[in-house]
Design a protein around this motif. Structure first.
Motif, PDB file in Angstrom:
ATOM      1  N   SER A 147       0.831  -1.212   0.000  1.00  0.00           N
ATOM      2  CA  SER A 147       0.000   0.000   0.000  1.00  0.00           C
ATOM      3  C   SER A 147       0.862   1.257   0.000  1.00  0.00           C
ATOM      4  N   ARG A 148       1.982   1.200   0.711  1.00  0.00           N
ATOM      5  CA  ARG A 148       2.881   2.359   0.734  1.00  0.00           C
ATOM      6  C   ARG A 148       3.479   2.622  -0.646  1.00  0.00           C
ATOM      7  N   ALA A 149       3.936   1.572  -1.273  1.00  0.00           N
ATOM      8  CA  ALA A 149       4.544   1.728  -2.596  1.00  0.00           C
ATOM      9  C   ALA A 149       3.538   2.273  -3.602  1.00  0.00           C
ATOM     10  N   ALA A 150       2.306   1.755  -3.554  1.00  0.00           N
ATOM     11  CA  ALA A 150       1.273   2.210  -4.486  1.00  0.00           C
ATOM     12  C   ALA A 150       0.882   3.661  -4.218  1.00  0.00           C
ATOM     13  N   HIS A 151       0.765   4.012  -2.932  1.00  0.00           N
ATOM     14  CA  HIS A 151       0.413   5.384  -2.565  1.00  0.00           C
ATOM     15  C   HIS A 151       1.468   6.368  -3.059  1.00  0.00           C
ATOM     16  N   VAL A 152       2.728   6.091  -2.775  1.00  0.00           N
ATOM     17  CA  VAL A 152       3.794   7.010  -3.164  1.00  0.00           C
ATOM     18  C   VAL A 152       3.855   7.138  -4.686  1.00  0.00           C
ATOM     19  N   LYS A 153       3.718   6.023  -5.390  1.00  0.00           N
ATOM     20  CA  LYS A 153       3.729   6.057  -6.856  1.00  0.00           C
ATOM     21  C   LYS A 153       2.606   6.955  -7.377  1.00  0.00           C
ATOM     22  N   SER A 154       1.423   6.819  -6.777  1.00  0.00           N
ATOM     23  CA  SER A 154       0.279   7.631  -7.181  1.00  0.00           C
ATOM     24  C   SER A 154       0.554   9.121  -6.980  1.00  0.00           C
ATOM     25  N   CYS A 155       1.124   9.450  -5.831  1.00  0.00           N
ATOM     26  CA  CYS A 155       1.353  10.861  -5.513  1.00  0.00           C
ATOM     27  C   CYS A 155       2.441  11.476  -6.387  1.00  0.00           C
ATOM     28  N   TYR A 211       8.832   7.127   0.440  1.00  0.00           N
ATOM     29  CA  TYR A 211       8.883   8.391  -0.302  1.00  0.00           C
ATOM     30  C   TYR A 211      10.319   8.734  -0.676  1.00  0.00           C
ATOM     31  N   ARG A 212      11.216   8.610   0.298  1.00  0.00           N
ATOM     32  CA  ARG A 212      12.615   8.942   0.022  1.00  0.00           C
ATOM     33  C   ARG A 212      13.179   8.060  -1.082  1.00  0.00           C
ATOM     34  N   LYS A 213      12.851   6.786  -1.029  1.00  0.00           N
ATOM     35  CA  LYS A 213      13.364   5.828  -2.012  1.00  0.00           C
ATOM     36  C   LYS A 213      12.849   6.152  -3.411  1.00  0.00           C
ATOM     37  N   GLN A 214      11.539   6.373  -3.532  1.00  0.00           N
ATOM     38  CA  GLN A 214      10.984   6.643  -4.857  1.00  0.00           C
ATOM     39  C   GLN A 214      11.359   8.032  -5.376  1.00  0.00           C
ATOM     40  N   LEU A 215      11.458   9.002  -4.484  1.00  0.00           N
ATOM     41  CA  LEU A 215      11.888  10.328  -4.915  1.00  0.00           C
ATOM     42  C   LEU A 215      13.303  10.295  -5.468  1.00  0.00           C
ATOM     43  N   TYR A 224      15.128  15.741  -4.595  1.00  0.00           N
ATOM     44  CA  TYR A 224      13.817  16.265  -4.224  1.00  0.00           C
ATOM     45  C   TYR A 224      13.731  16.432  -2.710  1.00  0.00           C
ATOM     46  N   ASN A 225      13.056  17.487  -2.289  1.00  0.00           N
ATOM     47  CA  ASN A 225      12.841  17.698  -0.863  1.00  0.00           C
ATOM     48  C   ASN A 225      11.755  16.772  -0.339  1.00  0.00           C
ATOM     49  N   LEU A 226      11.938  16.302   0.873  1.00  0.00           N
ATOM     50  CA  LEU A 226      10.926  15.508   1.573  1.00  0.00           C
ATOM     51  C   LEU A 226      10.847  16.047   2.989  1.00  0.00           C
ATOM     52  N   THR A 227       9.692  16.609   3.328  1.00  0.00           N
ATOM     53  CA  THR A 227       9.515  17.234   4.632  1.00  0.00           C
ATOM     54  C   THR A 227       8.254  16.699   5.299  1.00  0.00           C
ATOM     55  N   ALA A 228       8.094  16.992   6.585  1.00  0.00           N
ATOM     56  CA  ALA A 228       6.899  16.574   7.312  1.00  0.00           C
ATOM     57  C   ALA A 228       6.531  17.645   8.327  1.00  0.00           C
ATOM     58  N   PHE A 229       5.235  17.835   8.508  1.00  0.00           N
ATOM     59  CA  PHE A 229       4.707  18.714   9.547  1.00  0.00           C
ATOM     60  C   PHE A 229       4.495  17.876  10.798  1.00  0.00           C
ATOM     61  N   LEU A 230       5.013  18.351  11.934  1.00  0.00           N
ATOM     62  CA  LEU A 230       5.092  17.555  13.152  1.00  0.00           C
ATOM     63  C   LEU A 230       4.353  18.233  14.300  1.00  0.00           C
ATOM     64  N   PRO A 231       3.671  17.474  15.172  1.00  0.00           N
ATOM     65  CA  PRO A 231       2.832  18.066  16.210  1.00  0.00           C
ATOM     66  C   PRO A 231       3.621  18.680  17.358  1.00  0.00           C
ATOM     67  N   ALA A 232       2.936  19.576  18.087  1.00  0.00           N
ATOM     68  CA  ALA A 232       3.562  20.247  19.223  1.00  0.00           C
ATOM     69  C   ALA A 232       3.530  19.408  20.495  1.00  0.00           C
TER      70      ALA A 232
END
Length: 421
Positions: A147-155, A211-215, A224-232
């Motif tokens: 599911s992860r591989a398919a999701h990242v490919k789609s995005c 994501y890092r692998k496919q990017l 390519y940049n790969l970032t994430a928004f993280l909670p407080a």
């Protein structure tokens, strides 16, 4: 914690046989990251070209375009096709000063972002996925290796290769330089109805790695940049984030530096204080110091930790007239332009008559009070304070939610930018 469905000095990359391309993130200054939302062009009428006109684009290192959504099958999709790639812009509205031509392949904000990059070639732009209202199915997308591989490919197909529905193949290629993951939140309750699993924590790490692998497999002069928004909230951090592992794959992470308190609380409080204020009757403490210390203690590198700042205020009304309105009971959210209890800085600034500005210089925050209504207040003075804190702690920079809250002359981002060292 709640959040609204909330150019890098790029080294010239040389790709030669036997040599690795210079990472696009190579830089010698603090990052200034800002969110531009696909709804900014509606009621607010804040267009992409306003980022050029008010001086914002010249000061940003990265722009995050919010938000792309994830469907129940784990596929990426546009949350607003009209705003994203269908809306035509007039010459007056466009970054280039030229009107969109009938029948051209790409319209909307994506075409305007492409023009913005041409005007500011050092600016990096990422598609931000999720947000408060778009994170429902992230847990499903991250569940298995398949599911992860398919999701990242789609995005990557949709946003980086630019294969948008109904448009010629690759019509939007070149708009985005990376992906920003805004899953709110792995392992913790976010928007009601979100899918949540105990294994989200480990699955998010695996998703980021995928994501890092496919990017890295995509052709790009650099990375390519790969970032994430993280909670407080440290509790949410521990429920959903393997911090040290994540930062091995992330270019950087941005922290939630706002919404520490809001009108969902029965008493008034700060929403973005640097440190916990004396006399705060609430527990646990929420502050930027608590958040930053939580990530550093869990293995986040300082240089990859980008602290969030708000270009908006949180407000209460029916407030007891004591202690200048701070830590007082309220009857509900303050009336506002777009959402009760939430007001853009530029709009609140125009309504200051009758309000007094109060500052806590020890804890590092400010507020407005008129005897009945209380607003948190992040003005240029507080932006300077936050920038100095980021610089003193040797963090990676500042992140802004959201760019449409600034004034016509960009006074907030100017104060932030000139005090980051």
């Amino acid at each position: 914690m709640k959040r609204r469905s909330v150019g890098l000095l790029v080294a010239a990359a040389t790709v030669m046989a036997g040599l690795t391309a210079v990472p696009a993130e190579a830089h010698s200054s603090k990052r200034v990251v800002g969110y531009y939302t696909n709804w900014s062009g509606y009621d607010r009428n804040f267009l992409v070209n306003d980022l050029a006109k008010n001086g914002t684009a010249a000061r940003l290192t990265q722009l995050n375009y919010a938000f792309g959504f994830v469907d129940e099958h784990g596929n990426c999709l546009s949350s607003d096709p009209w705003a994203d790639y269908q809306r035509p812009f007039t010459a007056e509205q466009s970054v280039s000063g030229k009107a969109d031509a009938p029948g051209q392949a790409l319209n909307g904000n994506l075409n305007q972002l492409k023009q913005l990059k041409q005007k500011f070639p050092g600016l990096r732009i990422s598609i931000s996925l999720g947000g408060w209202t778009g994170s429902k199915y992230f847990s499903d997308a991250a569940l298995t290796a398949a599911s992860r591989a398919a999701h990242v490919k789609s995005c990557l197909d949709l946003w980086l290769k630019g294969n948008l529905p109904g448009l010629p193949a690759g019509a939007a290629k070149g708009v985005f330089d990376g992906v920003d993951l805004d899953w709110e939140w792995p392992g913790s309750g976010g928007n009601p109805g979100n899918v949540i699993r105990p294994e989200d924590k480990q699955n998010f790490t695996a998703l980021v790695h995928e994501y890092r692998k496919q990017l890295d497999k995509l052709s790009w002069p650099g990375r390519y940049n790969l970032t994430a928004f993280l909670p407080a909230d440290p509790e949410q951090i521990d429920n959903g984030f393997e911090v040290k592992k994540l930062f091995k794959d992330l270019t950087f992470g941005t922290t939630q530096g706002y919404d520490y308190h809001g009108s969902w609380d029965p008493i008034t409080n700060q929403q973005s204080a640097i440190d916990g204020p004396a006399g705060d009757p609430t527990t646990p403490e929420f502050s930027s110091q608590v958040t930053i210390d939580a990530y550093l203690s869990r293995g986040a590198p300082r240089s990859q930790l980008v602290m969030g700042v708000p270009f908006y205020s949180r407000g209460w009304t029916g407030v007891t007239n004591q202690n200048n309105g701070l830590f007082q009971p309220a009857t509900g959210p303050a009336p506002a332009t777009y959402e009760a209890g939430y007001e853009d800085y530029r709009l609140l600034k125009a309504k200051l008559s009758g309000f007094t500005v109060y500052r806590d210089n020890t804890a590092g925050f400010a507020w407005l009070f008129d005897g009945t209504t209380f607003w948190t207040w992040d003005d240029p003075v507080e932006m300077k304070r936050k920038a100095q804190y980021i610089s003193q702690r040797e963090l990676g920079g500042a992140m802004i939610w959201s760019l449409d809250g600034d004034t016509e002359n960009g006074e907030l981002i100017a104060a932030l930018h000139r005090n980051l060292h």
